[in-house]
Scaffold this motif. Structure first.
Motif, PDB file in Angstrom:
ATOM      1  N   TYR A 226       5.408  95.138  10.556  1.00  0.00           N
ATOM      2  CA  TYR A 226       5.914  96.326   9.858  1.00  0.00           C
ATOM      3  C   TYR A 226       6.483  97.338  10.862  1.00  0.00           C
ATOM      4  O   TYR A 226       7.517  97.966  10.620  1.00  0.00           O
ATOM      5  N   LYS A 227       5.805  97.478  11.993  1.00  0.00           N
ATOM      6  CA  LYS A 227       6.339  98.364  13.043  1.00  0.00           C
ATOM      7  C   LYS A 227       7.731  97.903  13.465  1.00  0.00           C
ATOM      8  O   LYS A 227       8.653  98.717  13.593  1.00  0.00           O
ATOM      9  N   ARG A 228       7.893  96.609  13.668  1.00  0.00           N
ATOM     10  CA  ARG A 228       9.195  96.076  14.097  1.00  0.00           C
ATOM     11  C   ARG A 228      10.248  96.265  13.019  1.00  0.00           C
ATOM     12  O   ARG A 228      11.400  96.595  13.312  1.00  0.00           O
TER      13      ARG A 228
ATOM     14  N   LEU B 200      21.727 102.342   6.463  1.00  0.00           N
ATOM     15  CA  LEU B 200      20.776 102.137   5.372  1.00  0.00           C
ATOM     16  C   LEU B 200      21.062 100.829   4.654  1.00  0.00           C
ATOM     17  O   LEU B 200      20.143 100.079   4.327  1.00  0.00           O
ATOM     18  N   ARG B 201      22.330 100.528   4.399  1.00  0.00           N
ATOM     19  CA  ARG B 201      22.674  99.281   3.716  1.00  0.00           C
ATOM     20  C   ARG B 201      22.184  98.076   4.522  1.00  0.00           C
ATOM     21  O   ARG B 201      21.584  97.151   3.963  1.00  0.00           O
ATOM     22  N   GLU B 202      22.426  98.108   5.823  1.00  0.00           N
ATOM     23  CA  GLU B 202      21.979  96.994   6.667  1.00  0.00           C
ATOM     24  C   GLU B 202      20.459  96.949   6.737  1.00  0.00           C
ATOM     25  O   GLU B 202      19.851  95.872   6.761  1.00  0.00           O
ATOM     26  N   GLY B 203      19.825  98.128   6.744  1.00  0.00           N
ATOM     27  CA  GLY B 203      18.371  98.170   6.779  1.00  0.00           C
ATOM     28  C   GLY B 203      17.743  97.591   5.527  1.00  0.00           C
ATOM     29  O   GLY B 203      16.737  96.870   5.591  1.00  0.00           O
ATOM     30  N   LEU B 204      18.334  97.885   4.370  1.00  0.00           N
ATOM     31  CA  LEU B 204      17.828  97.325   3.117  1.00  0.00           C
ATOM     32  C   LEU B 204      17.994  95.807   3.090  1.00  0.00           C
ATOM     33  O   LEU B 204      17.117  95.082   2.603  1.00  0.00           O
ATOM     34  N   ALA B 205      19.120  95.336   3.616  1.00  0.00           N
ATOM     35  CA  ALA B 205      19.340  93.884   3.687  1.00  0.00           C
ATOM     36  C   ALA B 205      18.327  93.241   4.632  1.00  0.00           C
ATOM     37  O   ALA B 205      17.806  92.151   4.355  1.00  0.00           O
ATOM     38  N   LEU B 206      18.043  93.935   5.734  1.00  0.00           N
ATOM     39  CA  LEU B 206      17.058  93.417   6.684  1.00  0.00           C
ATOM     40  C   LEU B 206      15.683  93.340   6.048  1.00  0.00           C
ATOM     41  O   LEU B 206      14.964  92.338   6.197  1.00  0.00           O
ATOM     42  N   GLU B 207      15.304  94.395   5.302  1.00  0.00           N
ATOM     43  CA  GLU B 207      14.017  94.379   4.624  1.00  0.00           C
ATOM     44  C   GLU B 207      13.938  93.228   3.624  1.00  0.00           C
ATOM     45  O   GLU B 207      12.921  92.515   3.555  1.00  0.00           O
ATOM     46  N   ALA B 208      15.010  93.028   2.846  1.00  0.00           N
ATOM     47  CA  ALA B 208      15.010  91.944   1.851  1.00  0.00           C
ATOM     48  C   ALA B 208      14.857  90.588   2.524  1.00  0.00           C
ATOM     49  O   ALA B 208      14.110  89.727   2.054  1.00  0.00           O
ATOM     50  N   GLU B 209      15.556  90.420   3.635  1.00  0.00           N
ATOM     51  CA  GLU B 209      15.478  89.149   4.359  1.00  0.00           C
ATOM     52  C   GLU B 209      14.065  88.884   4.852  1.00  0.00           C
ATOM     53  O   GLU B 209      13.523  87.777   4.679  1.00  0.00           O
ATOM     54  N   ARG B 210      13.438  89.897   5.443  1.00  0.00           N
ATOM     55  CA  ARG B 210      12.088  89.702   5.984  1.00  0.00           C
ATOM     56  C   ARG B 210      11.044  89.633   4.876  1.00  0.00           C
ATOM     57  O   ARG B 210      10.020  88.964   5.031  1.00  0.00           O
ATOM     58  N   SER B 211      11.311  90.294   3.755  1.00  0.00           N
ATOM     59  CA  SER B 211      10.406  90.194   2.617  1.00  0.00           C
ATOM     60  C   SER B 211      10.389  88.769   2.077  1.00  0.00           C
ATOM     61  O   SER B 211       9.327  88.223   1.747  1.00  0.00           O
TER      62      SER B 211
ATOM     63  N   ALA C 174      11.085  86.067   3.777  1.00  0.00           N
ATOM     64  CA  ALA C 174      10.405  85.227   4.767  1.00  0.00           C
ATOM     65  C   ALA C 174       8.890  85.387   4.664  1.00  0.00           C
ATOM     66  O   ALA C 174       8.136  84.411   4.757  1.00  0.00           O
ATOM     67  N   CYS C 175       8.455  86.629   4.437  1.00  0.00           N
ATOM     68  CA  CYS C 175       7.023  86.896   4.299  1.00  0.00           C
ATOM     69  C   CYS C 175       6.462  86.200   3.055  1.00  0.00           C
ATOM     70  O   CYS C 175       5.399  85.576   3.092  1.00  0.00           O
ATOM     71  N   ALA C 176       7.200  86.289   1.936  1.00  0.00           N
ATOM     72  CA  ALA C 176       6.757  85.637   0.703  1.00  0.00           C
ATOM     73  C   ALA C 176       6.677  84.129   0.881  1.00  0.00           C
ATOM     74  O   ALA C 176       5.734  83.481   0.390  1.00  0.00           O
TER      75      ALA C 176
ATOM     76  N   ASP D  25       6.048  82.580   3.628  1.00  0.00           N
ATOM     77  CA  ASP D  25       4.861  82.306   4.444  1.00  0.00           C
ATOM     78  C   ASP D  25       3.603  82.359   3.594  1.00  0.00           C
ATOM     79  O   ASP D  25       2.691  81.543   3.748  1.00  0.00           O
ATOM     80  N   PHE D  26       3.538  83.328   2.658  1.00  0.00           N
ATOM     81  CA  PHE D  26       2.390  83.418   1.758  1.00  0.00           C
ATOM     82  C   PHE D  26       2.245  82.145   0.949  1.00  0.00           C
ATOM     83  O   PHE D  26       1.165  81.578   0.807  1.00  0.00           O
ATOM     84  N   ILE D  27       3.368  81.696   0.387  1.00  0.00           N
ATOM     85  CA  ILE D  27       3.339  80.503  -0.464  1.00  0.00           C
ATOM     86  C   ILE D  27       2.967  79.272   0.350  1.00  0.00           C
ATOM     87  O   ILE D  27       2.154  78.442  -0.074  1.00  0.00           O
ATOM     88  N   ALA D  28       3.527  79.183   1.555  1.00  0.00           N
ATOM     89  CA  ALA D  28       3.236  78.024   2.405  1.00  0.00           C
ATOM     90  C   ALA D  28       1.762  77.984   2.796  1.00  0.00           C
ATOM     91  O   ALA D  28       1.169  76.913   2.931  1.00  0.00           O
ATOM     92  N   SER D  29       1.163  79.170   2.952  1.00  0.00           N
ATOM     93  CA  SER D  29      -0.248  79.209   3.340  1.00  0.00           C
ATOM     94  C   SER D  29      -1.179  79.071   2.147  1.00  0.00           C
ATOM     95  O   SER D  29      -2.394  78.949   2.320  1.00  0.00           O
ATOM     96  N   ASP D  30      -0.589  79.129   0.919  1.00  0.00           N
ATOM     97  CA  ASP D  30      -1.359  79.018  -0.320  1.00  0.00           C
ATOM     98  C   ASP D  30      -2.454  80.076  -0.393  1.00  0.00           C
ATOM     99  O   ASP D  30      -3.557  79.840  -0.884  1.00  0.00           O
ATOM    100  N   ASP D  31      -2.140  81.260   0.144  1.00  0.00           N
ATOM    101  CA  ASP D  31      -3.124  82.346   0.165  1.00  0.00           C
ATOM    102  C   ASP D  31      -2.926  83.199  -1.084  1.00  0.00           C
ATOM    103  O   ASP D  31      -2.369  84.284  -1.059  1.00  0.00           O
ATOM    104  N   THR D  32      -3.385  82.699  -2.207  1.00  0.00           N
ATOM    105  CA  THR D  32      -3.145  83.382  -3.484  1.00  0.00           C
ATOM    106  C   THR D  32      -3.853  84.724  -3.558  1.00  0.00           C
ATOM    107  O   THR D  32      -3.382  85.638  -4.234  1.00  0.00           O
ATOM    108  N   ALA D  33      -4.977  84.850  -2.863  1.00  0.00           N
ATOM    109  CA  ALA D  33      -5.699  86.126  -2.892  1.00  0.00           C
ATOM    110  C   ALA D  33      -4.858  87.227  -2.265  1.00  0.00           C
ATOM    111  O   ALA D  33      -4.764  88.342  -2.797  1.00  0.00           O
ATOM    112  N   ARG D  34      -4.186  86.928  -1.167  1.00  0.00           N
ATOM    113  CA  ARG D  34      -3.332  87.910  -0.534  1.00  0.00           C
ATOM    114  C   ARG D  34      -2.106  88.204  -1.384  1.00  0.00           C
ATOM    115  O   ARG D  34      -1.635  89.340  -1.444  1.00  0.00           O
ATOM    116  N   LEU D  35      -1.602  87.207  -2.075  1.00  0.00           N
ATOM    117  CA  LEU D  35      -0.462  87.426  -2.958  1.00  0.00           C
ATOM    118  C   LEU D  35      -0.841  88.381  -4.094  1.00  0.00           C
ATOM    119  O   LEU D  35      -0.089  89.284  -4.449  1.00  0.00           O
TER     120      LEU D  35
END
Length: 252
Positions: free
Chosen positions: A210-212, A222-233, A235-237, A239-249
């Motif tokens: 999150y710091k990064r 701002l437009r590029e920042g929102l696109a960056l957030e969407a891209e990393r979001s 990727a994060c999702a 990773d959640f699905i791949a780890s099957d960590d439903t509690a964290r989801l």
């Protein structure tokens, strides 16, 4: 054997406290202190057991900036002003992937001001004061003050500070949005350590990710920042699905 110019302590698991330790010189940044601070920051960066850092000063000052006495007596002032990575604590702070809390216990002047601004969260003692004296001593900033300060407090306020060298007290710094909050001197370190505990309570990998994301987003529109957030979001999702960590989801 001379005393360490940067003290490194770990008050509890996950937290490291770095203390600038030249109180007799208002923690002025001699070449040796700069080098020791870079080494300490690199050590914390490399240590997986350290997840949050606190930076403060010994005695009554946070940091008075570069050591002007050392500069005046140096046979090679250019070397004493060295910005090589091994003598650049601001670069080391910017490279640090872990949150750094500044506990500003006293004056933060010029290079010391830049040191504080390179941290992620700024807590100030009611006795803290800030000043940019670059113009008074005839030196152009090299650690970002001329660019960071206008973005933080606005160009008019920044010019007032930088073109006069006048001090800014802690209360006005808080009103201008330069520091997160001001606390009584005796509460400064406890407040910083409590904030470190709060950060340690979040998901471990999120502190750095999150710091990064915030830092990277501030470098673009701002437009590029929102696109960056969407891209990393996404990727994060994934990773959640791949780890099957439903509690964290569900928690998210």
């Amino acid at each position: 054997m001379s005393a360490a110019l940067v003290l490194l302590a770990q008050p509890f698991a996950g937290c490291a406290v770095l203390t600038l330790n030249r109180p007799q010189a208002a923690n002025a940044l001699s070449m040796q202190l700069r080098r020791e601070l870079v080494v300490a920051l690199e050590r914390c960066e490399a240590d997986p057991q350290v997840r949050v850092l606190v930076l403060t000063g010994a005695g009554k000052a946070f940091c008075a900036g570069l050591d002007l006495k050392e500069l005046a007596s140096a046979t090679d002032p250019g070397q004493a002003l060295a910005s090589a990575p091994e003598f650049d604590p601001v670069l080391a702070l910017r490279r640090c992937s872990k949150p750094v809390i500044a506990a500003i216990n006293g004056v933060a002047v010029t290079g010391g001001f830049e040191l504080a601004l390179a941290c992620d969260v700024l807590l100030a003692s009611s006795e803290a004061r800030f000043a940019d004296t670059h113009a008074r001593v005839g030196v152009i900033p090299g650690w970002g003050l001329s660019q960071l300060l206008p973005r933080l407090v606005g160009p008019y306020r920044a010019k007032e500070l930088s073109l006069t060298g006048n001090f800014l007290d802690a209360q006005r710094a808080e009103a201008w949005g330069l520091v997160n909050r001001v606390v009584a001197p005796e509460q400064l370190l406890p407040e910083a350590l409590q904030l470190a505990r709060d950060m340690l309570a979040v998901q471990p990998q999120m502190l750095q990710q999150y710091k990064r994301l915030i830092a990277d987003g501030l470098q673009v529109s701002l437009r590029e920042g929102l696109a960056l957030e969407a891209e990393r979001s996404r990727a994060c999702a994934a990773d959640f699905i791949a780890s099957d960590d439903t509690a964290r989801l569900r928690a998210r």
